[in-house]
Design a protein around this motif. Structure first.
Motif, short mmCIF file in Angstrom:
data_model
loop_
_atom_site.label_atom_id
_atom_site.label_comp_id
_atom_site.label_asym_id
_atom_site.label_seq_id
_atom_site.Cartn_x
_atom_site.Cartn_y
_atom_site.Cartn_z
N ASP B 220 0.83 -1.21 0.00
CA ASP B 220 0.00 0.00 0.00
C ASP B 220 0.86 1.25 0.00
OD1 ASP B 220 -2.26 -1.56 0.01
OD2 ASP B 220 -2.42 -1.58 2.19
N ASP B 221 1.94 1.20 0.78
CA ASP B 221 2.88 2.32 0.78
C ASP B 221 3.61 2.41 -0.55
OD1 ASP B 221 2.21 2.79 3.39
OD2 ASP B 221 4.22 2.55 4.21
N LEU B 222 3.96 1.25 -1.11
CA LEU B 222 4.70 1.26 -2.38
C LEU B 222 3.89 1.97 -3.46
CD1 LEU B 222 6.99 0.45 -4.28
CD2 LEU B 222 5.95 -1.82 -4.48
N GLU B 223 2.59 1.76 -3.43
CA GLU B 223 1.72 2.43 -4.41
C GLU B 223 1.85 3.95 -4.29
OE1 GLU B 223 -2.27 1.01 -4.18
OE2 GLU B 223 -3.00 2.41 -5.67
N ILE B 224 1.92 4.43 -3.05
CA ILE B 224 2.04 5.88 -2.84
C ILE B 224 3.44 6.35 -3.22
CG2 ILE B 224 1.77 7.74 -1.16
CD1 ILE B 224 0.01 5.80 0.50
N LYS B 225 4.43 5.51 -2.95
CA LYS B 225 5.81 5.86 -3.35
C LYS B 225 5.93 5.99 -4.87
CE LYS B 225 9.06 6.64 -1.58
NZ LYS B 225 9.73 7.98 -1.44
N ILE B 226 5.32 5.04 -5.56
CA ILE B 226 5.36 5.11 -7.03
C ILE B 226 4.65 6.37 -7.51
CG2 ILE B 226 4.46 4.01 -9.13
CD1 ILE B 226 5.16 1.31 -7.88
N GLU B 227 3.54 6.70 -6.86
CA GLU B 227 2.82 7.92 -7.22
C GLU B 227 3.72 9.15 -7.03
OE1 GLU B 227 -0.82 8.42 -4.99
OE2 GLU B 227 -0.85 10.56 -5.41
N GLU B 228 4.48 9.16 -5.93
CA GLU B 228 5.38 10.29 -5.68
C GLU B 228 6.45 10.39 -6.79
OE1 GLU B 228 8.41 9.86 -2.83
OE2 GLU B 228 8.82 12.00 -2.69
N GLN B 236 6.35 10.95 -16.72
CA GLN B 236 6.99 10.67 -18.01
C GLN B 236 7.68 9.31 -18.05
OE1 GLN B 236 9.51 13.93 -19.07
NE2 GLN B 236 7.80 15.34 -19.30
N LYS B 237 8.29 8.92 -16.93
CA LYS B 237 9.21 7.77 -16.97
C LYS B 237 8.49 6.45 -16.68
CE LYS B 237 12.31 11.14 -16.62
NZ LYS B 237 13.03 11.64 -17.79
N PRO B 238 8.85 5.42 -17.42
CA PRO B 238 8.39 4.09 -17.01
C PRO B 238 8.96 3.75 -15.63
CG PRO B 238 9.29 4.03 -19.25
CD PRO B 238 9.62 5.38 -18.67
N ILE B 239 8.15 3.14 -14.80
CA ILE B 239 8.62 2.73 -13.47
C ILE B 239 8.60 1.21 -13.38
CG2 ILE B 239 8.15 2.82 -11.00
CD1 ILE B 239 7.47 5.72 -11.29
N TYR B 240 9.79 0.66 -13.14
CA TYR B 240 9.95 -0.79 -12.98
C TYR B 240 9.96 -1.09 -11.47
CZ TYR B 240 12.51 -0.45 -17.57
OH TYR B 240 12.91 -0.20 -18.85
N VAL B 241 9.55 -2.29 -11.14
CA VAL B 241 9.76 -2.80 -9.78
C VAL B 241 10.53 -4.10 -9.91
CG1 VAL B 241 8.64 -3.74 -7.73
CG2 VAL B 241 7.72 -1.68 -8.79
N LYS B 242 11.69 -4.14 -9.24
CA LYS B 242 12.55 -5.33 -9.33
C LYS B 242 12.47 -6.13 -8.04
CE LYS B 242 17.30 -6.93 -9.94
NZ LYS B 242 18.67 -6.60 -10.36
N VAL B 243 12.24 -7.43 -8.19
CA VAL B 243 12.22 -8.33 -7.03
C VAL B 243 13.13 -9.52 -7.29
CG1 VAL B 243 9.91 -7.70 -6.23
CG2 VAL B 243 10.17 -9.56 -7.88
N GLY B 244 13.69 -10.05 -6.22
CA GLY B 244 14.38 -11.32 -6.29
C GLY B 244 13.33 -12.41 -6.33
N ALA B 253 2.03 -9.76 -8.60
CA ALA B 253 0.68 -9.20 -8.45
C ALA B 253 0.73 -7.92 -7.62
CB ALA B 253 -0.24 -10.23 -7.79
N LEU B 254 1.53 -7.91 -6.57
CA LEU B 254 1.59 -6.72 -5.70
C LEU B 254 2.31 -5.57 -6.40
CD1 LEU B 254 2.33 -8.47 -2.29
CD2 LEU B 254 0.22 -7.31 -2.96
N ALA B 255 3.33 -5.88 -7.20
CA ALA B 255 4.01 -4.82 -7.95
C ALA B 255 3.03 -4.19 -8.94
CB ALA B 255 5.23 -5.38 -8.68
N VAL B 256 2.23 -5.01 -9.58
CA VAL B 256 1.25 -4.50 -10.54
C VAL B 256 0.19 -3.68 -9.82
CG1 VAL B 256 -0.58 -5.18 -12.14
CG2 VAL B 256 1.63 -6.35 -12.20
N LYS B 257 -0.27 -4.19 -8.70
CA LYS B 257 -1.27 -3.48 -7.90
C LYS B 257 -0.73 -2.12 -7.45
CE LYS B 257 -3.01 -2.54 -3.58
NZ LYS B 257 -2.38 -1.61 -2.64
N SER B 258 0.58 -2.08 -7.18
CA SER B 258 1.19 -0.83 -6.72
C SER B 258 1.40 0.17 -7.84
CB SER B 258 2.54 -1.13 -6.05
OG SER B 258 2.37 -2.02 -4.97
N GLY B 259 1.19 -0.27 -9.07
CA GLY B 259 1.25 0.68 -10.18
C GLY B 259 2.49 0.56 -11.05
N ALA B 260 3.21 -0.54 -10.96
CA ALA B 260 4.41 -0.69 -11.78
C ALA B 260 4.05 -0.76 -13.26
CB ALA B 260 5.17 -1.95 -11.38
#
Lengths: 228, 451
Positions: B220-228, B236-244, B253-260
């Motif tokens: 839930d916080d990550l979603e707000i961080k991506i928004e920031e 303008q920029k594509p935002i990736y989320v990288k996970v191990g 699913a959570l990265a997508v939900k967060s807006g990646a």
């Protein structure tokens, strides 16, 4: 003075306007109404303007600020002024977790209390908290000054590098590798300078104690294994 | 008379029927040496690279190729597309790669300035992107990378809004395959004055990066961080989320939900500059086991090919590229292979590797900063050995080969774009690989766990 009502228009519109200001803008003082706890208000600013926000803000208000002065009359959510580079963020009320996190420069003044992880990974910012700060504050703090007029929560300065932590009240406990230090003339001058910038020159520097790194965890050593 | 049969006296020169020395499978020589090293030093082993143990991998998959029921494409004439657009979900300025191979994040600090420049040159020549690392963006890599992805890491070393705006994409790093759940590590030998300044750290200390982001917790916080981050960069920029790779279905699913815009999934074969050996070898999933769950998450959300999936960890050849894409990835990312292309573990340097107590092909003490190839070092004399122009050319050559090989396979399977490869084109050679990749065991219709 431009007046922006966040009850009527989204944060995106406000930030886009603020980001589009030319370097020589005459619109140097902005008034924001009805922030309503919205997130990312006035983040990424890069102009020497003043933004006054009347009310509570959500997460990351003033994030990555450069040059601007952001004045908030209310409380703030997580990450107030996170990764600030320069300029000022001042708030009259309380700030949630991670206020001033990773800040590289500028001044953050919190009129009330700050929650956990205030100044986490700070990298050169000056943070002044008129009230108290929560646990795990200044975790891995690298550089800058954290000045607390009230008390500090548990594990202050855990794994701290070279930031200076000045606390006037009590400290619940110190984190790994954080110790109380003797305040040198240079430390005291730095403290006085930060207090003056925060309009607190009347607060005596002698009333603070200084905490910083014991520098014992700077190199891996088996005898420190229980601290890692 | 002595009627006892004649018997020669024992001859000590003759071989005797003694038991050969037998090494334990449990306490093998490497294990014993590690126990002895641990007892002598009191510290865990730290090294670079990814998992070295034998793992189920792309080698355990085969393509079926076209035959009567499938038409192949002419190998040298008919078009087989390789381009890919990243960030089309939300970013105003998505980026387009000419090839489905990109360069993984590696820091200035872990790598020399020359190596970073060479990566930028090679990637740019091939029409693809390169990525910063846990140490900020250097002007050199920005200058030499036509497409540069700027990593946003827990440490936030060198993070600043100017570089954020200069980047072509932003990659929020939650974790990496070599150490899901672990932070970065850069030992004192490599904290040169410039590296220290970029990270706001004292010179020469053993630097441990944070493993958690300082100002957000949970999706839930990550979603707000991506928004920031989107607000700061005006969307303008594509935002990736990288996970191990650890829980790829849920993390995707959570990265997508967060807006990646893009999910980056790194398997345990993915390299690191410096991490505990025990961490590298015992935490995380091999990439083969991680792709299908991640793709399933995207499909369940109706966003497969809309949110792009980059996978990494042990990509070596165009066959690996093709197999990763067939399993549903959009792009692969290479790190270790790119360093090898630059000149890492070059047999020509064997004498110098021997002096370091290792051999070409096994050198992994990247954390020590003594790399004779001048890649994983901050020693100016060693670093000067790497010619960024020549090394960049080698990387460009290698990227071209990866692409040509992947196209070769795709055409043989009748595909006019590498993204048209699909699991149906694959079979597995082992039960394990069949289960992990969700494709039938060769010669059967059996997909373990599914049928």
């Amino acid at each position: 003075m431009p007046d922006f009502d966040l009850a009527d228009a989204p944060v995106r519109e406000l930030n886009a306007m603020l980001h589009a200001l030319p370097p020589d803008t005459n619109e140097t003082r902005w008034s924001i109404r009805n922030p309503g706890g919205k997130h990312a208000i006035a983040c990424g600013l890069d102009r020497a303007i003043t933004v006054e926000i009347a009310g509570h803000v959500g997460y990351y208000c003033g994030g990555m600020n450069k040059h601007a002065t952001i004045l908030i009359d209310g409380n703030a959510g997580v990450g107030l002024g996170e990764n600030m580079m320069s300029g000022e963020v001042r708030i009259t009320g309380d700030a949630s977790q991670a206020a001033g996190a990773t800040g590289c420069g500028g001044l953050l003044v919190i009129g009330g209390n700050a929650s956990a992880r205030c100044g986490i990974s700070m990298k050169g910012i000056d943070i002044v908290v008129m009230g108290s700060i929560g646990p795990m504050s200044a975790f891995m703090a690298q550089a800058g000054n954290l000045v607390v007029l009230g008390d500090a929560g548990e594990a202050l300065g855990d794994s701290i590098y070279e930031a200076r932590l000045f606390v006037r009240g009590s400290v619940a406990s110190l984190g790994a590798d954080c110790i109380e230090k003797t305040m040198s003339a240079e430390d005291e001058a730095a403290l006085a300078g930060v207090l003056a910038k925060a309009d607190l020159a009347h607060v005596p520097t002698k009333s603070f104690k200084l905490y910083g790194s014991a520098r014992k965890l700077y190199h891996f050593h088996v005898d420190n294994a229980d601290a890692y | 008379m002595n009627d006892q049969p004649h018997r020669d006296p024992p001859d000590e020169r003759q071989p005797t029927h003694r038991t050969l020395p037998r090494y334990s499978a449990t306490f093998d020589p490497h294990t014993i040496a590690e126990i002895q090293r641990a007892a002598a030093t009191g510290i865990y082993d730290i090294r670079g690279g990814g998992a070295k143990r034998k793992l189920p991998h792309f080698d355990d998959l085969l393509f079926l190729g076209a035959s009567i029921s499938r038409y192949p494409l002419e190998g040298y004439r008919e078009k087989c597309g390789t381009n890919v657009v990243l960030g089309s979900r939300f970013a105003k300025k998505p980026i387009e790669l000419k090839i489905p191979v990109t360069i993984a994040g590696m820091s200035f600090g872990a790598l020399s300035g020359q190596a970073k420049e060479a990566l930028g040159r090679g990637a740019s020549a091939a029409g693809t992107s390169t990525t910063t690392g846990d140490g900020g963006m250097t002007p050199e890599e920005r200058e030499h990378s036509s497409l540069l992805v700027y990593q946003y890491l827990p440490s936030r070393y060198g993070m600043n809004p100017d570089d954020l705006r200069k980047a072509d994409a932003i990659e929020i790093v939650i974790g990496q395959g070599a150490k899901p759940g672990g932070g970065g590590m850069l030992l004192g030998q490599k904290i040169s004055p410039r590296v220290a300044k970029m990270r706001t750290l004292p010179e020469g200390i053993d630097q441990r990066s944070a493993c958690r982001h300082p100002d957000w917790t949970g999706p839930d916080d990550l979603e707000i961080k991506i928004e920031e981050l989107r607000e700061i960069t005006d969307w303008q920029k594509p935002i990736y989320v990288k996970v191990g790779a650890s829980r790829p279905y849920y993390d995707t699913a959570l990265a997508v939900k967060s807006g990646a815009d893009v999910v980056v999934l790194d398997g345990m074969q993915g390299g690191t500059a410096a991490t505990q050996e025990v961490f590298i070898e015992n935490v995380g999933l091999p990439i083969l086991a991680a792709i299908r769950p991640a793709v399933q998450a995207l499909q369940d959300l109706g966003l497969h090919r809309k949110v792009q999936l980059i996978v990494s960890g042990g990509i070596r050849s165009g066959a690996d590229v093709a197999k990763a894409l067939a399993l549903g990835a959009d792009v692969v990312s290479i790190g270790t292979a790119a360093l090898i292309a630059l000149g890492d573990n070059d047999p020509a340097l064997e004498a110098e590797y021997a002096r370091l107590g290792t051999t070409a092909g096994a050198y992994d003490d990247w954390h020590e900063g003594r790399d004779p190839a001048g890649i994983t070092t901050q020693d100016p004399v060693l670093a000067a050995r790497l010619d960024p122009v020549k090394a960049g050319r080698r990387l460009a050559n290698y990227l071209a080969v990866l692409t040509l090989e992947a196209q070769t396979i795709a055409r043989a399977c009748g595909k006019s774009h590498v993204h048209n490869l699909e699991p149906e084109d694959l079979v597995a050679l082992t039960v394990e690989a069949a289960a992990m990749a969700g494709v039938p065991l060769a010669g059967t219709n059996w997909i373990p766990g599914r049928s």
